[in-house]
Structures are given as structure tokens and as C-alpha cells.
Design a protein around this motif. Structure first.
Motif, PDB file in Angstrom:
ATOM      1  N   ILE A   3      25.736  24.145   9.511  1.00  0.00           N
ATOM      2  CA  ILE A   3      26.743  22.934   9.501  1.00  0.00           C
ATOM      3  C   ILE A   3      25.835  22.548   7.944  1.00  0.00           C
ATOM      4  O   ILE A   3      26.553  21.492   7.162  1.00  0.00           O
ATOM      5  N   GLN A   4      24.675  22.481   7.888  1.00  0.00           N
ATOM      6  CA  GLN A   4      24.225  21.603   6.540  1.00  0.00           C
ATOM      7  C   GLN A   4      24.705  22.459   5.246  1.00  0.00           C
ATOM      8  O   GLN A   4      24.270  21.577   4.173  1.00  0.00           O
ATOM      9  N   ILE A   5      26.075  22.943   5.007  1.00  0.00           N
ATOM     10  CA  ILE A   5      26.416  23.183   3.570  1.00  0.00           C
ATOM     11  C   ILE A   5      27.253  22.424   3.493  1.00  0.00           C
ATOM     12  O   ILE A   5      27.514  22.061   2.561  1.00  0.00           O
ATOM     13  N   ILE A   6      27.855  20.930   4.023  1.00  0.00           N
ATOM     14  CA  ILE A   6      28.271  20.261   4.258  1.00  0.00           C
ATOM     15  C   ILE A   6      27.481  19.001   2.922  1.00  0.00           C
ATOM     16  O   ILE A   6      28.329  18.727   1.839  1.00  0.00           O
ATOM     17  N   TRP A   7      26.315  19.051   2.818  1.00  0.00           N
ATOM     18  CA  TRP A   7      25.428  18.128   2.249  1.00  0.00           C
ATOM     19  C   TRP A   7      25.592  18.725   0.186  1.00  0.00           C
ATOM     20  O   TRP A   7      26.464  17.335  -0.580  1.00  0.00           O
ATOM     21  N   PRO A   8      25.899  20.052  -0.167  1.00  0.00           N
ATOM     22  CA  PRO A   8      26.138  20.098  -1.496  1.00  0.00           C
ATOM     23  C   PRO A   8      27.989  20.268  -1.892  1.00  0.00           C
ATOM     24  O   PRO A   8      27.701  19.111  -2.538  1.00  0.00           O
TER      25      PRO A   8
END
Length: 159
Positions: free
Chosen positions: A126-131
Motif C-alpha cells: 500500500i506504500q506505493i501510494i506515496w510516490p
């Protein structure tokens, strides 16, 4: 003036860049047979056994990703203070967009390099949202700076 909306957008890019330095891994693979996991975050990759309490992670830092994140974080913050030089702000916003796009390319190249090197099941977290979140305020800042420049140039024509 420093209290314009594009200053908020550029500050948001800076804050998201700071968050990316400490974000969790974006993709990971765990081998059930050996109990060893491989994880890759934005700025480092590491190996760790399945039992997290007794193991120390072995980190390898990706200096190119850290350098890109540093520029993504610092340039928008400096750009906020060039409020009297809108053309320079436009160019720096485009530069940040280009660096962010390069960061995306590096991110995906690292993902496919690691997934082909280690035969396992890798997945994006889910951390792919930051870029992705980096791109939105960068583009919004660019268009608001461009709108301000158009408004100022139209006011100069009226005089």
C-alpha cells in the motif's frame, strides 16, 4: 507573496518526500521453506528471518534513490522562496516533476531486478501510494504558478 496556494503544494511535496525516507517496504517476498524474507523499500533493501524478534536485518542502501529523494524534498522547499521569480519557479517545478518521474523509473527497475534475481512472489504494498502522491501536488503547483504568471502578464498589458 509567500502565502500563495502553490506554496502549500510545494510544501506538501516536501513533506511527502520526508515521509518517503521512513516508509515501510513497498514490496516483499517470504520463502516458506527457509523462513527468510526479502524486502525492498524506497531507499534500502534488506533480508531478515521469519522470526523478527531474534534477527537483525541486513540493510543495503540504495544511494541513487536517497539522492533523488533528497532533491525531491529540498528543491520544492527552496522553490517556495522564489515567489518573485515565477519563471524560475515554473522551471524548478518541472525539474521536480522530472526527478519524480525518474524516481518512479528507478523504483520499477529495482522492483523487476529484485523480482527476477530472487525467484519468489513479490508484490507492491500500500506504500506505493506515496510516490503517486508526490506527482499530484507537483503538477498542481506548476499549474497554479503558471496561472499566476498569466494573470500578472495580463495585468501588465492593461497598464
Amino acid at each position: 507573496m509567500i502565502q500563495r496556494i502553490q506554496s502549500i503544494y510545494l510544501l506538501a511535496v516536501t513533506l511527502i518526500g520526508i515521509i518517503l525516507f521512513w516508509v515501510d517496504p513497498i514490496y516483499a517476498q517470504f520463502d516458506v521453506n527457509t523462513g527468510i524474507g526479502q524486502a525492498l523499500s524506497f531507499t534500502r533493501s534488506y533480508s531478515f528471518p521469519d522470526n523478527h524478534e531474534t534477527a537483525n536485518a541486513v540493510y543495503s542502501v540504495d544511494l541513487f534513490s536517497i539522492m533523488l529523494l533528497f532533491f525531491i524534498t529540498v528543491i520544492p522547499f527552496i522553490t517556495i522562496f522564489f515567489f518573485k521569480k515565477r519563471k524560475l519557479q515554473l522551471n524548478l517545478s518541472l525539474l521536480v516533476f522530472g526527478i519524480t518521474f525518474l524516481y518512479w523509473v528507478v523504483l520499477f527497475v529495482r522492483f523487476f531486478a529484485v523480482s527476477s534475481q530472487y525467484h519468489g512472489q513479490y508484490h507492491f504494498g500500500i506504500q506505493i501510494i506515496w510516490p503517486i502522491a508526490l506527482l499530484l501536488p507537483t503538477v498542481m503547483a506548476y499549474f497554479t504558478i503558471k496561472r499566476d504568471e498569466a494573470m500578472i502578464s495580463s495585468m501588465d498589458r492593461i497598464r
